[in-house]
Design an enzyme around this catalytic site. Structure first.
Site, PDB file in Angstrom:
ATOM      1  N   HIS A  49      -1.565   5.082 -19.450  1.00  0.00           N
ATOM      2  CA  HIS A  49      -1.091   6.431 -19.093  1.00  0.00           C
ATOM      3  C   HIS A  49      -0.770   6.472 -17.598  1.00  0.00           C
ATOM      4  CE1 HIS A  49      -4.966   6.858 -17.131  1.00  0.00           C
ATOM      5  NE2 HIS A  49      -5.476   6.251 -18.199  1.00  0.00           N
ATOM      6  N   HIS A 185      -5.080   2.861 -22.677  1.00  0.00           N
ATOM      7  CA  HIS A 185      -6.012   2.909 -21.549  1.00  0.00           C
ATOM      8  C   HIS A 185      -6.444   1.515 -21.089  1.00  0.00           C
ATOM      9  CE1 HIS A 185      -6.632   7.246 -22.429  1.00  0.00           C
ATOM     10  NE2 HIS A 185      -6.398   6.845 -23.680  1.00  0.00           N
TER      11      HIS A 185
HETATM   12  O1  F6P Z   1     -11.017   4.112 -14.385  1.00  0.00           O
HETATM   13  C1  F6P Z   1     -10.138   4.353 -15.441  1.00  0.00           C
HETATM   14  C2  F6P Z   1     -10.755   3.933 -16.756  1.00  0.00           C
HETATM   15  O2  F6P Z   1      -9.788   4.028 -17.767  1.00  0.00           O
HETATM   16  C3  F6P Z   1     -12.015   4.726 -17.155  1.00  0.00           C
HETATM   17  O3  F6P Z   1     -11.762   5.897 -17.895  1.00  0.00           O
HETATM   18  C4  F6P Z   1     -12.782   3.709 -17.916  1.00  0.00           C
HETATM   19  O4  F6P Z   1     -14.138   4.028 -18.076  1.00  0.00           O
HETATM   20  C5  F6P Z   1     -12.528   2.488 -17.082  1.00  0.00           C
HETATM   21  O5  F6P Z   1     -11.186   2.570 -16.666  1.00  0.00           O
HETATM   22  C6  F6P Z   1     -12.767   1.177 -17.757  1.00  0.00           C
HETATM   23  O6  F6P Z   1     -12.721   0.182 -16.773  1.00  0.00           O
HETATM   24  P1  F6P Z   1     -14.047  -0.578 -16.309  1.00  0.00           P
HETATM   25  O7  F6P Z   1     -14.566  -1.235 -17.537  1.00  0.00           O
HETATM   26  O8  F6P Z   1     -13.524  -1.543 -15.285  1.00  0.00           O
HETATM   27  O9  F6P Z   1     -15.025   0.402 -15.756  1.00  0.00           O
END
Ligand code: F6P
Length: 290
Positions: A49, A185
């Site tokens: 997104h 995501h």
């Molecule tokens: O920071 C953005 C995001 O999509 C969060 O909503 C999610 O928790 C995270 O990335 C996941 O990434 P990581 O596993 O590196 O914390």
């Protein structure tokens, strides 16, 4: 079908010094095997997104809207797709930020399919917190995740391994050869890319998936190549490199490392039993060919 040809860099997430043979043996095959029916030349487009309000504040999870720059990305994505690509289907998660990102694609209401499997990793009781707040409120949990991002399951939430299993049904659908754009995501795209590129499991939580870029994934002769197409809209970086464990030594309980490592080992064993079934005969044939 009209795909734009571009000379953009190829991402190879497989180069790494990580040498956890046991982990690779357990995960690389089930997660990495291209599906049997994948047609040569199949092209998928995947994007995160646009930048969200939470990305600006370093917050995890939640259901935020896009920032101004995120909205600009949505417009740019719409223009790019409408001009250069043709999709019969656009998959999004159920969350506002992916729906908003899809908004400028022509006939999106007819094309969009929302898939709960594509929702971001569930951060459970830490949903909506910034990483700093997470660390301050629960240093032991924070440290445990930093040490074992692959297997760490947020209380009332998910681990990367959970996400990898959860996306399995959509992975099969993805390989049917239909034109497809997927908007989802960071953590979910890491799991998708790992599955498509045979990335060793231990590296999954560190795969780089930049905001405001389209990933073009082409399957040819037994492997998927990923190209990054930046759409040149400024944004923050949400990439978090692996933390040096010595920097975490002041946090929480000193016995935690041992507990965490024991947990990884038992989680890995458990997960290997629950791995998706694969056709090992086909796999051996593929290995001989390539
Ligand atoms: O920071 C953005 C995001 O999509 C969060 O909503 C999610 O928790 C995270 O990335 C996941 O990434 P990581 O596993 O590196 O914390």
């Amino acid at each position: 079908m009209c795909f734009l040809h571009s000379t953009v860099p190829v991402v190879d997430n497989r180069n790494s010094n990580v040498a956890l043979q046991d982990t690779d043996e357990i995960f690389q095959l089930p997660l990495g095997v291209p599906l049997i029916d994948t047609p040569n030349g199949r092209v998928l487009y995947i994007t995160r997104h646009g930048e969200s309000m939470y990305n600006l504040e370093n917050r995890i999870g939640g259901n935020p809207s896009l920032s101004n720059r995120g909205q600009q990305y949505a417009q740019k994505l719409g223009q790019y797709v409408n001009k250069n690509l043709k999709f019969d289907k656009v998959w999004t998660s159920e969350l506002s930020r992916t729906l908003e990102t899809s908004a400028h694609i022509k006939d999106i209401e007819k094309k969009r399919i929302m898939k709960p499997e594509l929702n971001e990793i569930m951060s459970g009781i830490f949903d909506d917190l910034s990483y700093e707040e997470f660390k301050d409120q629960s240093p032991i949990e924070y440290k445990e995740r930093e040490l074992n991002k692959l297997t760490y399951r947020y209380p009332e939430g998910e681990s990367y391994l959970d996400v990898c299993s959860r996306i399995e049904p959509v992975m099969s659908e993805m390989d049917t050869g239909e034109n497809l754009l997927v908007i989802c995501h960071q953590a979910v795209i890491r799991c998708i890319l790992a599955r498509l590129q045979r990335t060793p499991a231990i590296e999954i939580p560190y795969i780089k998936v930049p905001l405001h870029s389209l990933l073009k994934i082409t399957y040819l002769n037994g492997q998927n190549t990923v190209e990054v197409i930046p759409l040149n809209v400024a944004c923050v970086s949400t990439y978090r490199p692996k933390t040096d464990p010595t920097l975490l030594s002041g946090l929480g309980d000193s016995k935690l490392e041992l507990k965490a490592l024991t947990k990884v080992s038992s989680e890995l064993k458990k997960t290997s039993l629950e791995s998706p079934k694969i056709n090992t005969n086909k796999l051996k044939a593929d290995e001989r060919e390539h």
